[in-house]
Design a protein around this motif. Sequence first.
Motif, mmCIF file in Angstrom:
data_model
loop_
_atom_site.group_PDB
_atom_site.id
_atom_site.type_symbol
_atom_site.label_atom_id
_atom_site.label_comp_id
_atom_site.label_asym_id
_atom_site.label_seq_id
_atom_site.Cartn_x
_atom_site.Cartn_y
_atom_site.Cartn_z
ATOM 1 N N ARG A 164 19.757 -28.904 -10.546
ATOM 2 C CA ARG A 164 19.805 -28.251 -11.856
ATOM 3 C C ARG A 164 19.013 -26.949 -11.799
ATOM 4 O O ARG A 164 19.403 -25.954 -12.394
ATOM 5 N N ARG A 270 26.472 -37.514 -8.086
ATOM 6 C CA ARG A 270 26.882 -36.892 -9.335
ATOM 7 C C ARG A 270 26.372 -35.442 -9.402
ATOM 8 O O ARG A 270 27.097 -34.542 -9.827
ATOM 9 N N GLU A 271 25.128 -35.224 -8.978
ATOM 10 C CA GLU A 271 24.586 -33.870 -8.961
ATOM 11 C C GLU A 271 25.367 -32.973 -8.003
ATOM 12 O O GLU A 271 25.651 -31.808 -8.302
ATOM 13 N N TYR A 274 28.599 -32.057 -9.607
ATOM 14 C CA TYR A 274 28.347 -31.100 -10.689
ATOM 15 C C TYR A 274 28.182 -29.691 -10.118
ATOM 16 O O TYR A 274 28.737 -28.715 -10.626
#
Length: 380
Positions: A164, A270-271, A274
């Motif tokens: 992120r 999942r990251e 993404y």
Amino acid sequence: MVAELTAPRLDVDGLLADPSIRIVVCCGAGGVGKTTTAAALGLRAAEVHGRRTVVLTIDPAKRLAQSMGLTELDNTPRQVKGIVAERAGGELHAMMLDMKRTFDEVVEQHTTPKRAQEIFANPFYQAMSSTFSGTQEYMAMEKLGQLRAGDEWDLIVVDTPPSRSALDFLDAPARLSRFLDGRMLRMLLAPARTGGRSVFSLVTASFGLFSKTVQKILGAQLLTDLSGFVAALDSMFGGFRQRADQTYRILQDPQTAFLLVAAPERDAIREAAYFAERLVAERMPLAGLVLNRMHHTDLAGLSAADSEAAADRLDELGDHPMTADVLRIHAALLRQAEREAAVATGFTGAFPAVPTTSVTAQPADVHDVDGLRTIGALLA
């Protein structure tokens, strides 16, 4: 059953040996071995492919320095000793981003010494250059641009923060440009452009009302510091945006390769997915996925069910208890490998064309150059 077999094989050596690849950016969630992967890639590029390589870490953790036998890293590349280059020219250097020092360098390079001292003395600059949200990621882009512009390095390997934050790495130039171009800052800049009169008595009544409101919230001194900061940096605004745009284009260029690093865990996969979606949307070159800490067995033909049945049978016979234990360990390992492969398909199923490689789980953490060599060989 191995997850990467369902996707094209990532040719790591081919990537590192390609002279047209000048930047490798490693991205991923925290705790998936991203820093170790970046260091191992840099080491292999230097030793096996004879490239003059620098590894830039934006992660404040000191794992990179420790794994390379360095006591510390700072804003200047430090050469890693003990490199055994198979080809001439191979060198490995490492550095850790110092965002304040990088911001200072930018100011020094793009303004006069007198104006630079004014900026350095400004309290708002002192706070922004050390703690302002997005400054670290923006300065990482600045440092990457500096390293690439110098043309000193055959290969730059960038170890980004968890994904992120790595997205912030991509967003930071535009975000900082929006901040510097913001209406509030432009209003604060107006006094300097009209002869330096007071920020509170300069323009229209509406601005006077605005400034009084801001003064109540921020305080007069902070507002004055902010106005002075914006005025001092005004001549540099265009330079910030121009360099950010240039670095962003470099990241989109085929000379750059993004590698996603993940462990066979749902959150990490999942990251990675993404981030892959973002790279595709931004037309940035996604080279592949590295799956760290995967489990394998060379006896995949002996199923977990058969192993457990054989162990139970040995228990009934009361014979060979150690063999029964080994069979159960094998069954557990197979089931773990199957679970990891199933988790990995969360990415490979969504991005079947993305090349993938896996690194077998190691019995201990990597803490030296020899360990990095092992990881590099497994990657390749």
